[in-house]
Enzyme design. Structure first.
Site, PDB file in Angstrom:
ATOM      1  N   ASN A  23     -38.166  41.194  69.806  1.00  0.00           N
ATOM      2  CA  ASN A  23     -37.706  42.584  69.914  1.00  0.00           C
ATOM      3  C   ASN A  23     -38.455  43.287  71.044  1.00  0.00           C
ATOM      4  OD1 ASN A  23     -40.179  43.916  68.753  1.00  0.00           O
ATOM      5  ND2 ASN A  23     -39.607  42.596  67.038  1.00  0.00           N
TER       6      ASN A  23
ATOM      7  N   ASP B 198     -37.363  40.529  61.060  1.00  0.00           N
ATOM      8  CA  ASP B 198     -36.922  40.400  59.667  1.00  0.00           C
ATOM      9  C   ASP B 198     -36.379  39.001  59.378  1.00  0.00           C
ATOM     10  OD1 ASP B 198     -37.499  42.887  58.392  1.00  0.00           O
ATOM     11  OD2 ASP B 198     -36.048  43.808  59.729  1.00  0.00           O
TER      12      ASP B 198
ATOM     13  N   PRO C 261     -40.871  36.910  55.388  1.00  0.00           N
ATOM     14  CA  PRO C 261     -41.478  37.740  54.340  1.00  0.00           C
ATOM     15  C   PRO C 261     -41.613  39.181  54.832  1.00  0.00           C
ATOM     16  CG  PRO C 261     -43.109  36.280  55.357  1.00  0.00           C
ATOM     17  CD  PRO C 261     -41.772  35.879  55.897  1.00  0.00           C
TER      18      PRO C 261
ATOM     19  N   LYS D  50     -41.717  49.966  49.759  1.00  0.00           N
ATOM     20  CA  LYS D  50     -42.841  49.114  50.201  1.00  0.00           C
ATOM     21  C   LYS D  50     -44.165  49.569  49.592  1.00  0.00           C
ATOM     22  CE  LYS D  50     -40.408  47.933  54.454  1.00  0.00           C
ATOM     23  NZ  LYS D  50     -40.485  46.863  55.422  1.00  0.00           N
TER      24      LYS D  50
HETATM   25  O1  PMT Z   1     -45.021  48.500  70.504  1.00  0.00           O
HETATM   26  P1  PMT Z   1     -44.405  49.711  71.193  1.00  0.00           P
HETATM   27  O2  PMT Z   1     -43.545  49.315  72.373  1.00  0.00           O
HETATM   28  O3  PMT Z   1     -45.433  50.746  71.545  1.00  0.00           O
HETATM   29  O4  PMT Z   1     -43.386  50.399  70.172  1.00  0.00           O
HETATM   30  C1  PMT Z   1     -43.876  51.013  69.014  1.00  0.00           C
HETATM   31  C2  PMT Z   1     -42.931  50.744  67.803  1.00  0.00           C
HETATM   32  C3  PMT Z   1     -41.567  51.368  68.071  1.00  0.00           C
HETATM   33  C4  PMT Z   1     -42.790  49.229  67.584  1.00  0.00           C
HETATM   34  C5  PMT Z   1     -43.644  51.393  66.560  1.00  0.00           C
HETATM   35  O5  PMT Z   1     -43.810  52.772  66.784  1.00  0.00           O
HETATM   36  C6  PMT Z   1     -42.825  51.206  65.301  1.00  0.00           C
HETATM   37  O6  PMT Z   1     -41.926  51.965  64.967  1.00  0.00           O
HETATM   38  N1  PMT Z   1     -43.156  50.118  64.534  1.00  0.00           N
HETATM   39  C7  PMT Z   1     -42.420  49.651  63.355  1.00  0.00           C
HETATM   40  C8  PMT Z   1     -41.335  48.707  63.770  1.00  0.00           C
HETATM   41  C9  PMT Z   1     -40.576  48.115  62.589  1.00  0.00           C
HETATM   42  O7  PMT Z   1     -40.561  46.939  62.432  1.00  0.00           O
HETATM   43  O8  PMT Z   1     -40.043  48.992  61.796  1.00  0.00           O
HETATM   44  P2  PMT Z   1     -39.215  48.628  60.436  1.00  0.00           P
HETATM   45  O9  PMT Z   1     -38.645  49.920  60.018  1.00  0.00           O
HETATM   46  O10 PMT Z   1     -38.297  47.497  60.715  1.00  0.00           O
HETATM   47  O11 PMT Z   1     -40.306  48.129  59.424  1.00  0.00           O
HETATM   48  C10 PMT Z   1     -40.940  49.003  58.494  1.00  0.00           C
HETATM   49  C11 PMT Z   1     -42.362  48.565  58.249  1.00  0.00           C
HETATM   50  O12 PMT Z   1     -42.367  47.290  57.620  1.00  0.00           O
HETATM   51  C12 PMT Z   1     -43.213  48.436  59.487  1.00  0.00           C
HETATM   52  O13 PMT Z   1     -44.486  48.948  59.226  1.00  0.00           O
HETATM   53  C13 PMT Z   1     -43.270  46.931  59.734  1.00  0.00           C
HETATM   54  O14 PMT Z   1     -44.513  46.571  60.335  1.00  0.00           O
HETATM   55  C14 PMT Z   1     -43.151  46.363  58.330  1.00  0.00           C
HETATM   56  N2  PMT Z   1     -42.463  45.063  58.259  1.00  0.00           N
HETATM   57  C15 PMT Z   1     -41.173  44.926  58.677  1.00  0.00           C
HETATM   58  C16 PMT Z   1     -40.536  43.718  58.550  1.00  0.00           C
HETATM   59  C17 PMT Z   1     -41.220  42.620  57.984  1.00  0.00           C
HETATM   60  N3  PMT Z   1     -40.651  41.449  57.853  1.00  0.00           N
HETATM   61  N4  PMT Z   1     -42.493  42.787  57.576  1.00  0.00           N
HETATM   62  C18 PMT Z   1     -43.123  43.979  57.702  1.00  0.00           C
HETATM   63  O15 PMT Z   1     -44.292  44.109  57.317  1.00  0.00           O
END
Ligand code: PMT
Length: 412
Positions: free
Chosen positions: A210, A279, A307, A345
């Site tokens: 990503n 994911d 996971p 979560k």
């Molecule tokens: O790295 P940069 O270019 O500076 O960009 C920053 C960012 C946009 C990546 C950052 O600000 C951000 O939003 N990070 C979260 C990205 C993400 O995966 O979001 P999500 O909504 O899909 O996931 C929610 C949370 O679950 C996140 O804390 C993620 O770390 C966690 N997660 C998600 C999927 C997974 N399989 N395991 C996880 O732990």
């Protein structure tokens, strides 16, 4: 106080390293600091005030006895408005004059008059540095006046001697300045930050990934370290160098990230999951490069779920567990989706990131986020990722403090 809001006076002494003060001023200006420069007359023999005036877009203070500058007692005003004074290069002569409490040139007068912290960046010949009188002067300034010292570095000197005496690298002086300006409200705390993307291999050359650059998480790790925390950064593939001094574990896949975090979170006070964890991953990784000719005109890759690392940390916690901060990268219904993630979560805080907004989210240097917890939604206005990191940490500090004063467990 972050560098971006600080008023910093760079006081330049007369040594060959004076030219490096220009790079220091440029870096401080780039970080958003309000920089003003004072120079001794000897410094002006090495570099002209015009250079600093162009870099700061402000007049340079050079003459304690100038009728124009001193009409409003300029040196006292400059000393008064400074949040920090950096003396670079601090020559043996400047250090001796400061240690004697002298105030008869632009640099010594400002340093003596200021009530702001003072950071000395010494630079001189190795024998001058090692001289017992210079060492005594430095100790006196540190012990009696509380001045901080960065460097000198060790190496080949302009005078052809080798040893300690090189001005610290400008980037290291900026880091020392940032540390001095930051509140030490995370001292004694252990923080774990995840950052960057994960890469899930399709074959030896292709992957599912990503757009995360790692910048937001790296900014959080740097800010936490400046505020005194012991920081572990679990970093996916990123071209951005991790902050110096932060213990960094490089990972590539979600599985590696999960494993590295499982180890790092032991004894942590807070975990901040900034990483954009994939994911899904390819169900099978091909051993050899997939060939276009053999695949035909269509190709599909079967994916299996990775996971959810954050959810597992949230749902499995028991006893004294770390404060859990997740991010939510969203393009619609940002707050509603962030709230869902907060509860699903089992986090204490979600940093909601509208990644569809210009100049926010992936790869850029700025961000705009909202802090969502069980009680409130707080908007953090658009700013540099470093500034945003400090606002997130303000909230983390407040939550950790509330936790330690309350007897109730954070979550059942
Ligand atoms: O790295 P940069 O270019 O500076 O960009 C920053 C960012 C946009 C990546 C950052 O600000 C951000 O939003 N990070 C979260 C990205 C993400 O995966 O979001 P999500 O909504 O899909 O996931 C929610 C949370 O679950 C996140 O804390 C993620 O770390 C966690 N997660 C998600 C999927 C997974 N399989 N395991 C996880 O732990």
């Amino acid at each position: 106080m972050p560098l971006a809001r600080a008023k910093i006076v760079v006081a330049v002494g007369g040594g060959i390293a004076a030219y490096k003060a220009a790079e220091l001023v440029r870096l401080l200006d780039k970080a958003g600091a309000h920089v003003e420069v004072a120079m001794t007359s000897r410094a002006q023999k090495f570099i002209g005030p015009m250079t600093f005036q162009a870099l700061t877009r402000r007049p340079v203070f050079t003459d304690l006895f100038s009728l124009a500058d001193e009409g409003q007692i300029g040196h006292i005003q400059l000393a008064d408005r400074a949040d920090l004074v950096i003396v670079a290069p601090a020559t043996a002569n400047v250090i001796a004059r400061l240690a004697a409490g002298m105030a008869d040139d632009a640099v010594s007068a400002i340093v003596l008059a200021t009530r702001a912290p003072v950071l000395l960046a010494p630079s001189m010949n190795v024998n001058m540095w090692n001289h017992p009188v210079t060492q005594q002067n430095i100790r006196r300034l540190a012990d009696v006046a509380g001045y901080r010292v960065v460097g000198p570095g060790d190496g080949f000197l302009a005078c052809r001697w080798t040893g300690p005496g090189r001005l610290a690298e400008p980037a290291d002086i900026v880091e020392a300045a940032a540390h001095l300006l930051s509140p030490q409200d995370l001292a004694g705390k252990k923080l774990v930050v995840s950052a960057g993307p994960t890469y899930e291999a399709i074959d030896p050359v292709r992957f599912v990934g990503n757009r995360s650059s790692g910048k937001m998480g790296i900014a959080l790790a740097a800010a936490a370290q400046r505020r005194g925390a012991d920081v572990t950064l679990v970093l996916g593939p990123s071209a951005v160098p991790p902050p110096v001094g932060v213990q960094t574990r490089n990972v590539e896949t979600a599985a590696q990230l999960q494993w590295a975090l499982g180890d790092a979170v032991k004894g942590a006070d807070a975990v901040i999951m900034t990483a954009a964890v994939a994911d899904y991953r390819p169900a099978k990784e091909a051993k050899e490069k997939l060939k276009r000719g053999e695949l035909g005109s269509k190709m599909s890759v079967a994916l299996v779920a990775n996971p959810d690392v954050l959810a597992e940390l949230g749902t499995k916690r028991k006893g004294k567990s770390p404060l859990l901060v997740g991010f939510a990268a969203e393009t619609e219904d940002v707050i509603a989706n962030a709230r869902k993630k907060l509860s699903a979560k089992k986090c204490d805080l979600i940093v909601a990131n509208d990644v569809g907004e210009p100049n926010a989210g992936f790869s850029v240097d700025t961000n705009h986020v909202q802090l969502v917890d069980q009680n409130e939604v707080v908007d953090v206005p658009p700013a540099s990722k470093s500034e945003v990191a400090h606002r997130i940490l303000d909230k983390v500090v407040a939550m950790l403090t509330a936790d330690s004063t309350s007897r109730k467990p954070r979550r059942k």
